[in-house]
Scaffold this motif. Structure first.
Motif, PDB file in Angstrom:
ATOM      1  N   LEU A  61       5.207   6.531   0.312  1.00 21.72           N
ATOM      2  CA  LEU A  61       5.488   5.142   0.670  1.00 21.72           C
ATOM      3  C   LEU A  61       6.933   4.721   0.433  1.00 21.72           C
ATOM      4  O   LEU A  61       7.469   3.895   1.172  1.00 21.72           O
ATOM      5  CB  LEU A  61       4.527   4.219  -0.088  1.00 21.72           C
ATOM      6  N   GLY A  62       7.554   5.294  -0.542  1.00 21.79           N
ATOM      7  CA  GLY A  62       8.936   4.918  -0.828  1.00 21.79           C
ATOM      8  C   GLY A  62       9.937   5.485   0.158  1.00 21.79           C
ATOM      9  O   GLY A  62      11.126   5.121   0.125  1.00 21.79           O
ATOM     10  N   LYS A  63       9.490   6.385   1.053  1.00 19.12           N
ATOM     11  CA  LYS A  63      10.398   7.039   1.995  1.00 19.12           C
ATOM     12  C   LYS A  63      10.044   6.762   3.458  1.00 19.12           C
ATOM     13  O   LYS A  63      10.549   7.447   4.350  1.00 19.12           O
ATOM     14  CB  LYS A  63      10.383   8.559   1.755  1.00 19.12           C
ATOM     15  N   LYS A  75       6.384  -4.965   3.173  1.00 16.57           N
ATOM     16  CA  LYS A  75       6.154  -4.722   1.752  1.00 16.57           C
ATOM     17  C   LYS A  75       4.928  -3.828   1.547  1.00 16.57           C
ATOM     18  O   LYS A  75       4.057  -3.748   2.401  1.00 16.57           O
ATOM     19  CB  LYS A  75       5.951  -6.050   1.027  1.00 16.57           C
ATOM     20  N   MET A  76       4.876  -3.180   0.433  1.00 17.00           N
ATOM     21  CA  MET A  76       3.747  -2.338   0.089  1.00 17.00           C
ATOM     22  C   MET A  76       2.536  -3.225  -0.232  1.00 17.00           C
ATOM     23  O   MET A  76       2.631  -4.162  -1.020  1.00 17.00           O
ATOM     24  CB  MET A  76       4.105  -1.459  -1.109  1.00 17.00           C
ATOM     25  N   LYS A 121       2.350   0.901   3.709  1.00 18.68           N
ATOM     26  CA  LYS A 121       3.648   0.305   3.987  1.00 18.68           C
ATOM     27  C   LYS A 121       4.029   0.634   5.427  1.00 18.68           C
ATOM     28  O   LYS A 121       3.743   1.739   5.910  1.00 18.68           O
ATOM     29  CB  LYS A 121       4.714   0.840   3.031  1.00 18.68           C
ATOM     30  N   TYR A 122       4.673  -0.335   6.106  1.00 22.75           N
ATOM     31  CA  TYR A 122       5.085  -0.092   7.485  1.00 22.75           C
ATOM     32  C   TYR A 122       6.515  -0.563   7.701  1.00 22.75           C
ATOM     33  O   TYR A 122       7.071  -1.336   6.898  1.00 22.75           O
ATOM     34  CB  TYR A 122       4.150  -0.793   8.479  1.00 22.75           C
ATOM     35  N   ILE A 131      -0.350   5.310   5.006  1.00 24.42           N
ATOM     36  CA  ILE A 131      -1.474   4.897   4.165  1.00 24.42           C
ATOM     37  C   ILE A 131      -1.682   6.001   3.144  1.00 24.42           C
ATOM     38  O   ILE A 131      -1.905   7.160   3.498  1.00 24.42           O
ATOM     39  CB  ILE A 131      -2.756   4.684   4.991  1.00 24.42           C
ATOM     40  N   ARG A 132      -1.612   5.624   1.872  1.00 26.60           N
ATOM     41  CA  ARG A 132      -1.649   6.658   0.834  1.00 26.60           C
ATOM     42  C   ARG A 132      -2.271   6.098  -0.443  1.00 26.60           C
ATOM     43  O   ARG A 132      -1.743   5.157  -1.048  1.00 26.60           O
ATOM     44  CB  ARG A 132      -0.221   7.155   0.575  1.00 26.60           C
TER      45      ARG A 132
END
Length: 635
Positions: A91-93, A158-159, A144-145, A138-139
């Motif tokens: 999600l951070g990438k 945002k997450m 996050k998109y 989705i994890r």
């Protein structure tokens, strides 16, 4: 020369001449470096299909690593969505993975050992070349998109929490300013999804409501690409570590291959396909203890090979030809790995299956007889062709060809025209660097049911064969697109069918490889003093009349020769309209040719009359029988 001094051209060369482009600017300025040619979708290697592949390839790589057994794909006229159920992008990438060059997991050989995309460019190119691009990961209960327009980040979501299954969702719309008048051809997309299924047994692809699934891999592929009635023996199929092979012999002319590397369809072959062909020859010779001619062994073969290579080297970003010589950086060569495996397994298989071995030998001996039968006429015909090539009035060649090492080689095309008037208009308006013209004398011979001897006995067919350079297969094909350019009338349609019959009868692999097209030219010109609109159908004509109003001038083009060279240039340039000649996966080639071009005149006549009744409904009832009789007599 000082830093501000002008060179011999009069242009200054100083610090201001040096420019640095960001990643999206570079991709949009030089898209060919990343996705090959742009195109409008009429060819299977056009850019819009490469965009689809780049996104689906990532989902396939996840499946190959053991994550996710289902991929959902939806493609409409202008938008593509792909949802997999793998691990999901960290999600951070999410933003970095689709917008920063040289960012990705595929540089870590532990995460993706034998994936297709190893340069970290694929989804970045899709992003940069799309009007709209969305990626969502989705994890582990979170998502996050991010959204982009032509590579520019417009929304960085945002997450948040979610109940959805792990995986990645990508949605994009190709930039219609880059891909002008683009359209997806369903048959190309079907082939793409089937290839993914064949190469990943057990994977399910849900594409536009249809399920694509394969249990037996390349065996299923050859079953789909051939007809059981035409095969001389059951398909041979065997697998090994990092390699799968299937092959059989049929009754068609030429050789037909489907080759893949790490799931990528290498349409131009490469080192693995060359090794496969050599392995088949070696295996046959070793088993029969006879030095059969290589061309006799491979004649009428249909084969498929898929290999997994660590860190593959392709000859372009579109990955259509494998250039790797090694299976791994410090491993055995592709040539020895593939060649030895195929030769050994084929020899073992033939020892275990005497019936197949007998049928294979009969096919080889038949090819040998056919080759020797036409040897004399072939030699004379080739000598005539060489003399004609010194001053071949039928061929007005271009500068660049498919096999050349030139950036424009993939643009090369040849127009096959009827008569001098049509070829004259095209010749005067063509791009001499990439567009060649071959002029027919009139209606070519109906070649259905004839042997290949006719290709050499008929001067026009022989010269066309040499112009294309396909006598010994597609390896030497000189043009990326072979375009049939005939008038939009009954005679033009007949010539079109005769040419298609010639290609399908003697060079079916040329059609199956997606090289044959039909040129669409306008039927009408609608204009007033301010604007001219060219129309390709009655519907377009009606729309043009409605737009221009006030009784515009309407011209009906009856033949290509009626279109001036100045006008013709607009129809074979950037806005060229081509209709690919496609074979449906359920088509039986010989039955099709027999029905349309065989001697079953009465059957065809009845079919045509039956299908004309739709139009006859518009005629007064008392006139129907008379018209039907007149049509029947003419047919």
């Amino acid at each position: 020369m000082s830093k501000t001094e002008k060179d011999s051209s009069g242009l200054s060369y100083d610090e201001s001449s040096i420019k640095s482009l960001d990643w999206r600017e570079h991709i949009r300025l030089r898209p060919g470096m990343y996705i090959g040619k742009l195109g409008d979708g009429s060819a299977k290697d056009d850019g819009i299909y490469v965009l689809v592949k780049e996104v689906v390839d990532n989902s396939i790589d996840e499946h190959m690593m053991g994550h996710g057994k289902v991929i959902d794909v939806v493609i409409t006229e202008s938008r593509v969505t792909v949802r997999d159920y793998g691990r999901g992008i960290p999600l951070g990438k999410v933003v970095d993975v689709v917008s920063k060059i040289n960012t990705g997991a595929k540089y870590d050989s532990g995460a993706f050992q034998k994936s297709v995309g190893l340069n970290g460019v694929g989804t970045k190119a899709v992003n940069a070349l799309s009007n709209y691009f969305k990626v969502q990961a989705i994890r582990d209960g979170q998502t996050k998109y991010a959204e982009f327009k032509k590579g520019v980040l417009v929304t960085d979501g945002k997450m948040t929490k979610t109940d959805d299954k792990n995986g990645t969702y990508v949605e994009f719309e190709p930039d219609n300013a880059m891909f002008k008048n683009y359209h997806f051809i369903p048959e190309y997309l079907d082939d793409l999804m089937w290839n993914y299924a064949f190469l990943n047994a057990g994977l399910t692809i849900n594409y536009n409501g249809q399920k694509f699934f394969s249990k037996d891999g390349l065996l299923d592929l050859l079953k789909q690409k051939s007809d059981a009635e035409d095969l001389r023996y059951p398909i041979i199929h065997f697998k090994g570590n990092d390699i799968e092979v299937a092959l059989a012999h049929g009754n068609q002319y030429g050789e037909e291959y489907y080759s893949f590397v790490n799931g990528q369809n290498t349409t131009q072959g490469g080192t693995h396909l060359a090794a496969f062909r050599e392995g088949v020859i070696r295996g046959v010779r070793d088993f029969f203890k006879k030095d059969f001619d290589a061309s006799d062994i491979r004649a009428s073969i249909i084969g498929a090979i898929a290999v997994r290579v660590q860190e593959p080297v392709f000859e372009s970003q579109t990955k259509t030809k494998l250039g790797s010589t090694n299976m791994a950086p410090d491993g055995v060569t592709v040539k020895s790995f593939v060649g030895d495996f195929v030769a050994k397994e084929l020899e073992i298989y033939l020892h275990k299956n005497a019936t197949v071995a007998d049928a294979l030998q009969k096919r080889i001996l038949q090819s040998e007889r056919e080759r020797k039968d036409i040897a004399g006429i072939k030699k004379l015909a080739n000598e005539r062709a060489k003399k004609a090539n010194l001053h071949n009035r039928k061929l007005r060649d271009c500068r660049f060809h498919l096999g050349d090492k030139n950036p424009r080689n993939a643009e090369s095309m040849i127009f096959i025209t009827e008569g001098d008037s049509a070829s004259g208009s095209i010749t005067k308006s063509r791009d001499v660097e990439t567009q060649a013209v071959f002029s027919l004398r009139g209606k070519p011979l109906n070649s259905y049911g004839l042997t290949k001897k006719v290709v050499y006995e008929n001067e026009e067919f022989n010269l066309l064969q040499h112009a294309l350079n396909i006598e010994d297969g597609l390896d030497g094909l000189r043009y990326s697109r072979v375009i049939i350019a005939t008038d939009a009338d009954v005679d033009g349609m007949h010539i079109r069918l005769l040419l298609m019959t010639f290609f399908l009868q003697f060079f079916p692999d040329l059609v199956k490889a997606g090289h044959v097209f039909v040129l669409e030219t306008p039927l009408f010109r609608v204009r007033n003093k301010k604007e001219t609109i060219y129309c390709y159908s009655d519907e377009e004509r009606a729309a043009a009349i409605n737009k221009l109003g006030s009784k515009p001038e309407i011209t009906r083009f009856k033949g290509l020769g009626e279109i001036s060279p100045d006008e013709f240039g607009a129809f074979i340039g950037d806005n060229i309209r081509l209709q690919p000649v496609l074979l449906h996966k359920d088509s039986h080639l010989q039955k099709i040719l027999e029905f349309y071009m065989g001697k079953n005149t009465m059957t065809r006549q009845e079919f045509i009359i039956d299908n004309l009744r739709i139009e006859l409904d518009r005629v007064e009832a008392k006139d129907k029988d008379v018209i039907t009789e007149e049509v029947a007599e003419e047919i």
